[in-house]
Design an enzyme around this catalytic site. Structure first.
Site, PDB file in Angstrom:
ATOM      1  N   ASN A  11       0.865  -1.188   0.000  1.00  0.00           N
ATOM      2  CA  ASN A  11       0.000   0.000   0.000  1.00  0.00           C
ATOM      3  C   ASN A  11       0.902   1.239   0.000  1.00  0.00           C
ATOM      4  O   ASN A  11       1.494   1.575   1.026  1.00  0.00           O
ATOM      5  CB  ASN A  11      -0.897  -0.026   1.247  1.00  0.00           C
ATOM      6  CG  ASN A  11      -1.708   1.245   1.408  1.00  0.00           C
ATOM      7  OD1 ASN A  11      -1.829   2.043   0.476  1.00  0.00           O
ATOM      8  ND2 ASN A  11      -2.262   1.443   2.592  1.00  0.00           N
ATOM      9  N   LYS A  13       0.116   4.267  -0.175  1.00  0.00           N
ATOM     10  CA  LYS A  13      -0.518   5.465   0.418  1.00  0.00           C
ATOM     11  C   LYS A  13      -0.256   6.671  -0.482  1.00  0.00           C
ATOM     12  O   LYS A  13      -0.214   6.534  -1.699  1.00  0.00           O
ATOM     13  CB  LYS A  13      -0.019   5.682   1.844  1.00  0.00           C
ATOM     14  CG  LYS A  13      -0.101   4.422   2.704  1.00  0.00           C
ATOM     15  CD  LYS A  13       0.003   4.709   4.159  1.00  0.00           C
ATOM     16  CE  LYS A  13       0.092   3.394   4.915  1.00  0.00           C
ATOM     17  NZ  LYS A  13      -0.102   3.541   6.327  1.00  0.00           N
ATOM     18  N   HIS A 101      -9.613   0.761   4.671  1.00  0.00           N
ATOM     19  CA  HIS A 101      -8.358   0.967   5.412  1.00  0.00           C
ATOM     20  C   HIS A 101      -8.644   1.900   6.597  1.00  0.00           C
ATOM     21  O   HIS A 101      -9.457   2.811   6.499  1.00  0.00           O
ATOM     22  CB  HIS A 101      -7.302   1.583   4.485  1.00  0.00           C
ATOM     23  CG  HIS A 101      -5.930   1.587   5.088  1.00  0.00           C
ATOM     24  ND1 HIS A 101      -5.538   2.527   6.011  1.00  0.00           N
ATOM     25  CD2 HIS A 101      -4.868   0.768   4.919  1.00  0.00           C
ATOM     26  CE1 HIS A 101      -4.291   2.269   6.382  1.00  0.00           C
ATOM     27  NE2 HIS A 101      -3.871   1.201   5.732  1.00  0.00           N
ATOM     28  N   GLU A 173      -5.637  -5.421  10.448  1.00  0.00           N
ATOM     29  CA  GLU A 173      -4.602  -4.421  10.713  1.00  0.00           C
ATOM     30  C   GLU A 173      -4.908  -3.675  12.010  1.00  0.00           C
ATOM     31  O   GLU A 173      -5.742  -2.750  12.011  1.00  0.00           O
ATOM     32  CB  GLU A 173      -4.568  -3.395   9.579  1.00  0.00           C
ATOM     33  CG  GLU A 173      -4.278  -3.966   8.221  1.00  0.00           C
ATOM     34  CD  GLU A 173      -3.709  -2.893   7.317  1.00  0.00           C
ATOM     35  OE1 GLU A 173      -2.536  -3.023   6.930  1.00  0.00           O
ATOM     36  OE2 GLU A 173      -4.417  -1.917   7.026  1.00  0.00           O
ATOM     37  N   GLY A 179       2.091   1.961  10.772  1.00  0.00           N
ATOM     38  CA  GLY A 179       3.010   3.085  10.624  1.00  0.00           C
ATOM     39  C   GLY A 179       3.685   3.508  11.918  1.00  0.00           C
ATOM     40  O   GLY A 179       4.276   4.579  12.006  1.00  0.00           O
TER      41      GLY A 179
HETATM   42  C1  PEP Z   1      -0.857  -0.081   5.963  1.00  0.00           C
HETATM   43  O1  PEP Z   1      -0.773   0.981   5.387  1.00  0.00           O
HETATM   44  O2  PEP Z   1      -1.838  -0.776   5.750  1.00  0.00           O
HETATM   45  C2  PEP Z   1       0.212  -0.487   6.871  1.00  0.00           C
HETATM   46  C3  PEP Z   1       0.085  -1.641   7.482  1.00  0.00           C
HETATM   47  O3  PEP Z   1       1.269   0.372   7.039  1.00  0.00           O
HETATM   48  P1  PEP Z   1       2.664   0.025   7.783  1.00  0.00           P
HETATM   49  O4  PEP Z   1       3.187  -1.236   7.174  1.00  0.00           O
HETATM   50  O5  PEP Z   1       3.538   1.216   7.478  1.00  0.00           O
HETATM   51  O6  PEP Z   1       2.366  -0.125   9.217  1.00  0.00           O
END
Ligand code: PEP
Length: 259
Positions: A11, A13, A101, A173, A179
C-alpha cells in the site's frame, strides 16, 4: 484445510509521483524471482495518478504483479467530485482494491455501511476487494478487539455471497501497529486472524472460511515477516512503509528465504 497461496500487498498510500512510481516498479521487478512468483501473489496499490503509468510498465514488461488501488467510490458514475468509480479502475486493469483501510475510516469518516457498499461495488466491477479491519489501542486494552473486528467483518460482508467471499482478501490491521513500528506479536496476530476466519465460518461455511485469504498488516518488515507468515491463519501481509523500498518489499515477499 484449503491450500491458500500467500498474498503480499504493498500500500503506497500518498507516496510517489508517476515517475517515481515507474522507477519503484522497475526496481521491484528486477528483484522478483520465478520462485517468488510461484510461491506468493503480489499486489501493489499506487495512488490513482500513478495507476496508468504502473499499468503500462507491468503490461509492457510482463511483470507478474497484480495492480491495485487504495480506495474507490461505490457508485458507477455521477456527481461525486473528486471520487473514482470502480469501473474506471477495472478499465485500467486494476484487479484489487483496498476497502476500509483504517486511514479511510478514521481520517475520512468512512462508515461500515459505506465500506460494505464499496465491497459490493468492487465485486460488481469484477475486482477483488481487500477488506481492511482492525481495532484501536483503547479497544484492545478494553478487551474489545474481537468484538470490534468481527463486527467490522460482518458489516463489510453484508449481502456478499459465499463464493465471492471465498475469493476475497481480508486484512487484519490493528490500528496501533500501522506506521508506528509496533507490530502485533505473531500469537496476537494469529489469534485475531483466526477471529476473522471464524467470523467468516459463522457467517457462511467451512469451505468459504478455509478459502478466504487473510493478511496481517501493521509495521510488517523483512525482519518480522517470516514469523508472522508462519502462523496458520495468516495468509499474507498488507505492507505500508516497507513497500516503498524495493529491496525491503522484496525481502518481505521472499520471507520464506529468511534464516
Ligand atoms: C498499511 O498501510 O496498511 C500499513 C500496514 O502500514 P505500515 O506497514 O507502514 O504499518
Amino acid at each position: 484445510m484449503a491450500d491458500r497461496k500467500p498474498i503480499i500487498s504493498g500500500n503506497w498510500k500518498m507516496h510517489n509521483n508517476h515517475l517515481e512510481a515507474i522507477q519503484l516498479v522497475q526496481q521491484l521487478s528486477y528483484k522478483l524471482t520465478k520462485e517468488d512468483i510461484k510461491a506468493v501473489d503480489i499486489t501493489i496499490h499506487p495512488p490513482f495518478t500513478d495507476i496508468r503509468s504502473v499499468q503500462t510498465v507491468l503490461e509492457a514488461d510482463k511483470i507478474p504483479v497484480g495492480l491495485g488501488a487504495q480506495n474507490c467510490h461505490w457508485e458507477e458514475k455521477g456527481a461525486f467530485t473528486g471520487e473514482i468509480a470502480p469501473g474506471m479502475l477495472s478499465k485500467l486493469s486494476v484487479k484489487f482494491v483496498i476497502v476500509g483501510h483504517s486511514e479511510r475510516r478514521q481520517l475520512f469518516g468512512e462508515t461500515d455501511e459505506m465500506i460494505n457498499n464499496k465491497v459490493k461495488a468492487v465485486l460488481k466491477a469484477e475486482m477483488t476487494p481487500i477488506l481492511a479491519c482492525g481495532e484501536t489501542l483503547e479497544e484492545r486494552e478494553a478487551d474489545e478487539a474481537v468484538a470490534k473486528v468481527s463486527g467490522q467483518v460482518k458489516a463489510g460482508l453484508a449481502g456478499v455471497k459465499a463464493d465471492q467471499v471465498a475469493e476475497m482478501v481480508i486484512a487484519y490491521e490493528p490500528i496501533w501497529a500501522i506506521g508506528t513500528g509496533e507490530t502485533a506479536s505473531p500469537e496476537d496476530a494469529q489469534q485475531m486472524c483466526k477471529t476473522v476466519r471464524d467470523t467468516v465460518r459463522d457467517l457462511y461455511n467451512d469451505a468459504t472460511a478455509d478459502s478466504v485469504r487473510i493478511q496481517y498488516g501493521g509495521s510488517v518488515k523483512p525482519a518480522n515477516a517470516p514469523e508472522l507468515m508462519a502462523q496458520p491463519d495468516i495468509d499474507g501481509a498488507l505492507v505500508g512503509g516497507a513497500c516503498l523500498d524495493a529491496d525491503d518489499f522484496h525481502r518481505v515477499i521472499a520471507f520464506r528465504d529468511a534464516g
